[in-house]
Design an enzyme around this catalytic site. Structure first.
Site, short mmCIF file in Angstrom:
data_model
loop_
_atom_site.label_atom_id
_atom_site.label_comp_id
_atom_site.label_asym_id
_atom_site.label_seq_id
_atom_site.Cartn_x
_atom_site.Cartn_y
_atom_site.Cartn_z
N TYR A 73 48.18 93.28 113.98
CA TYR A 73 47.52 92.75 112.77
C TYR A 73 46.10 92.31 113.11
O TYR A 73 45.16 92.56 112.36
CB TYR A 73 48.33 91.58 112.21
CG TYR A 73 47.82 91.13 110.86
CD1 TYR A 73 48.35 91.68 109.69
CD2 TYR A 73 46.79 90.18 110.74
CE1 TYR A 73 47.87 91.30 108.45
CE2 TYR A 73 46.32 89.80 109.51
CZ TYR A 73 46.86 90.36 108.35
OH TYR A 73 46.38 89.98 107.13
N PHE A 125 26.08 108.11 91.77
CA PHE A 125 27.41 108.61 92.07
C PHE A 125 28.40 107.73 91.31
O PHE A 125 28.19 106.53 91.17
CB PHE A 125 27.74 108.66 93.57
CG PHE A 125 29.05 109.36 93.79
CD1 PHE A 125 29.16 110.71 93.58
CD2 PHE A 125 30.20 108.65 94.12
CE1 PHE A 125 30.39 111.37 93.68
CE2 PHE A 125 31.43 109.29 94.24
CZ PHE A 125 31.52 110.66 94.02
N THR A 126 29.48 108.35 90.84
CA THR A 126 30.39 107.67 89.90
C THR A 126 30.88 106.31 90.41
O THR A 126 30.69 105.29 89.74
CB THR A 126 31.59 108.59 89.62
OG1 THR A 126 32.15 108.98 90.87
CG2 THR A 126 31.15 109.84 88.85
N ASP A 216 24.13 105.73 101.53
CA ASP A 216 25.46 106.28 101.39
C ASP A 216 25.50 107.41 102.41
O ASP A 216 24.88 108.47 102.23
CB ASP A 216 25.70 106.80 99.98
CG ASP A 216 27.10 107.40 99.82
OD1 ASP A 216 27.63 107.92 100.82
OD2 ASP A 216 27.64 107.37 98.71
N LYS A 259 35.09 112.61 104.30
CA LYS A 259 34.25 113.82 104.26
C LYS A 259 33.80 114.17 105.68
O LYS A 259 34.60 114.62 106.49
CB LYS A 259 33.07 113.60 103.32
CG LYS A 259 33.42 113.62 101.83
CD LYS A 259 33.98 112.33 101.33
CE LYS A 259 34.02 112.26 99.82
NZ LYS A 259 34.68 111.03 99.35
N ARG A 384 31.48 118.28 86.67
CA ARG A 384 30.45 117.31 87.03
C ARG A 384 29.37 117.40 85.97
O ARG A 384 28.33 118.03 86.16
CB ARG A 384 29.86 117.59 88.42
CG ARG A 384 30.82 117.42 89.56
CD ARG A 384 31.04 116.00 90.04
NE ARG A 384 31.93 115.19 89.28
CZ ARG A 384 32.44 114.03 89.74
NH1 ARG A 384 32.16 113.59 90.95
NH2 ARG A 384 33.21 113.29 88.98
N PHE A 451 36.57 110.56 83.87
CA PHE A 451 36.84 111.95 84.26
C PHE A 451 38.16 112.11 85.00
O PHE A 451 38.78 113.17 84.95
CB PHE A 451 35.69 112.49 85.13
CG PHE A 451 35.36 111.56 86.25
CD1 PHE A 451 34.45 110.53 86.07
CD2 PHE A 451 35.99 111.67 87.47
CE1 PHE A 451 34.18 109.64 87.10
CE2 PHE A 451 35.72 110.79 88.50
CZ PHE A 451 34.82 109.77 88.31
#
Ligand code: P61
Length: 461
Positions: A73, A125-126, A216, A259, A384, A451
């Site tokens: 932990y 970006f969303t 980002d 990614k 998109r 979306f």
């Protein structure tokens, strides 16, 4: 010796069967899914190009690393390995692990944004914009104009327009601008890179004005590749060197490790300033988990630490990754299908407003096109456009983005060149029958990030 092509620097050790469905099955499946590809079962999908997020095939090294996970932990050994990897590859000193990218965006937005603040960034970006607005801020787009023009071949469509940025800072005052939200590779613009010169210039301007630059870094690796290919002075630098230099022009970064980092789950916030890290860690324990695991298990941190080093171990990895995306782009280009130029790092983006020019934007051409491609072949892409852009929180009206696109996103190390051929054949077929594609209308619209879960039906004649 100069390499002629970009064959993958790996071979296949394990496979996952996929099956082609019949047209009748797909008709039933897309109806059931309310014409939203997010609501399809993956079992009903043949080639899944919904996203490159978390869909990577891990390497044998990564699978082996899972067994080394330290699930303590507190003070997990795996955390320190991950912190070392992030430090070595990205250069940031302080690591805050999160369950995925949006967890990091949440923490960053909560610690830096005061209600009424303005956050300039290179195209929304969303999830990023959601968290900025959720913290009481307003996102302002300062990307270069070329980013909104699919036909433009501008090599760095992810760049920030310094004049636009200065205008925002002058209008609101630097003290209302906590940071610039700089997406190193702009997803919504088609996977488009920023240049090193632009990163440097934005950072210098922000430093002079007491404004943080937060990257980002989700697809910064792919941008490092484009910089190596396109920016003078970088052709002989390694991807690893370029990636590290990108990060030097920032105070921190949010990351979706699903990614570039070659894992199926995970992310982080990384910063330089120990006080920012302290603030983030104190929220982390409320929203994610203890500071030495945040949102991840020990084994996931192990696989991630290996993935981070693996992605820069050779330049061949990213070269073949982007090479495959460009291969699909070339097939569609040659057939005259309108796509965003130049082909980006993670996917090919079809210009739905151009292809389906009989449909006005309010008839949701990209949503309709994604459904039509699925119906044709079982290839799953993603809308998109107007659906993804959502409503303006102040007026409640639909936003009308300039780009109305279908994204065919290529998972890393998963599909072959033949899968790309089959995908192109299907898109070309749908393009030939474009007049038969009908517009869609909402039957259900959720309040947030609509979306993902919206449902639609064809607009009756
Ligand atoms: C994707 F339709 N991307 O491209 P998380 N920044 C950037 C991303 O691309 C990103 C996140 C932050 C996804 C998944 C996804 O509207 C959507 O790890 C540049 O997904 O939390 C994620 O990272 C968030 C798909 C996200 C969407 C939002 O497919």
């Amino acid at each position: 010796m100069k390499r002629r092509s970009w064959a993958e620097p790996w071979k296949i050790k394990m496979i996952e069967p996929i099956a082609m469905s019949t047209r009748e099955q797909r008709e039933a499946a897309i109806r059931e899914a309310g014409y939203n590809t997010f609501l399809l079962r993956s079992e009903d999908v043949y080639i899944d190009l919904l996203t490159d997020s978390g869909t990577t095939a891990m390497s044998d090294r990564q699978w082996s690393a899972l067994m080394l996970g330290d699930e303590a932990y507190a003070g997990s050994r795996s955390y320190y390995k991950l912190a070392d990897a992030v430090h070595d590859v990205y250069g940031y000193e302080e690591l805050i692990p999160t369950h995925q990218g949006r967890g990091a965006e949440h923490l960053l937005s909560q610690i830096l944004i005061e209600p009424g603040d303005v956050i300039p960034g290179n195209m929304y970006f969303t999830t990023t914009r959601f968290h900025q607005e959720y913290a009481g801020g307003t996102f302002v787009d300062v990307i270069v104009d070329e980013a909104h023009v699919p036909e433009s071949d501008y090599p760095f469509k992810g760049n920030i327009d310094l004049d636009k940025l200065r205008a925002v800072v002058n209008e609101h005052g630097a003290d209302r601008v906590p940071y610039v939200s700089f997406e190193t590779n702009v997803n919504m613009a088609g996977g488009q890179p920023a240049s090193m010169a632009n990163l440097r210039e934005v950072y210098e301007y922000c430093r002079a004005n007491g404004i943080y630059v937060m990257l980002d870094a989700t697809r910064a690796l792919e941008t490092a590749f484009f910089i190596q290919q396109r920016e003078a002075g970088y052709e002989d630098k390694s991807i690893a060197e370029i990636l590290r230099e990108i990060c030097t022009y920032s105070d921190g970064a949010t990351m979706s490790s699903k990614k570039d980092n070659l894992v199926n789950i995970g992310g982080f916030l990384a910063v330089r300033d120990p006080d920012l890290a302290r603030q983030a860690r104190s929220l982390l324990v409320a929203f994610e988990g203890l500071h030495t695991y945040g949102g991840m298990s020990g084994r996931d941190m192990e696989a991630l630490a290996v993935g981070i080093r693996e992605m820069v171990a050779t330049d061949d990895h990213v070269r073949s990754r982007v090479g495959q995306v460009q291969y699909l782009g070339r097939l569609l280009d040659e057939a005259g299908v309108p796509i965003v130029h130049p082909t980006g790092g993670h996917g090919v983006f079809i210009d739905a407003s151009k292809l389906l020019d009989h449909l006005p934007q309010d008839h949701l051409p990209a949503q309709a096109l994604a459904a039509a491609i699925y119906l044709d072949s079982g290839v799953r892409g993603m809308e998109r456009g107007i659906v993804s852009a959502g409503r303006d929180p102040e007026t409640g009206k639909n936003r009308h983005p300039k780009l109305e696109l279908v994204r065919l996103t290529i998972p890393r190390r998963v599909y072959t060149q033949s899968h790309m051929d089959v995908t192109a054949e299907s898109v070309i077929q749908v393009a030939e029958e474009r007049d038969t594609v009908k517009g869609l209308e909402f039957t259900y619209e959720p309040e947030q990030l609509r979306f993902f879960q919206s449902r639609f039906r064809p607009i009756p004649d």
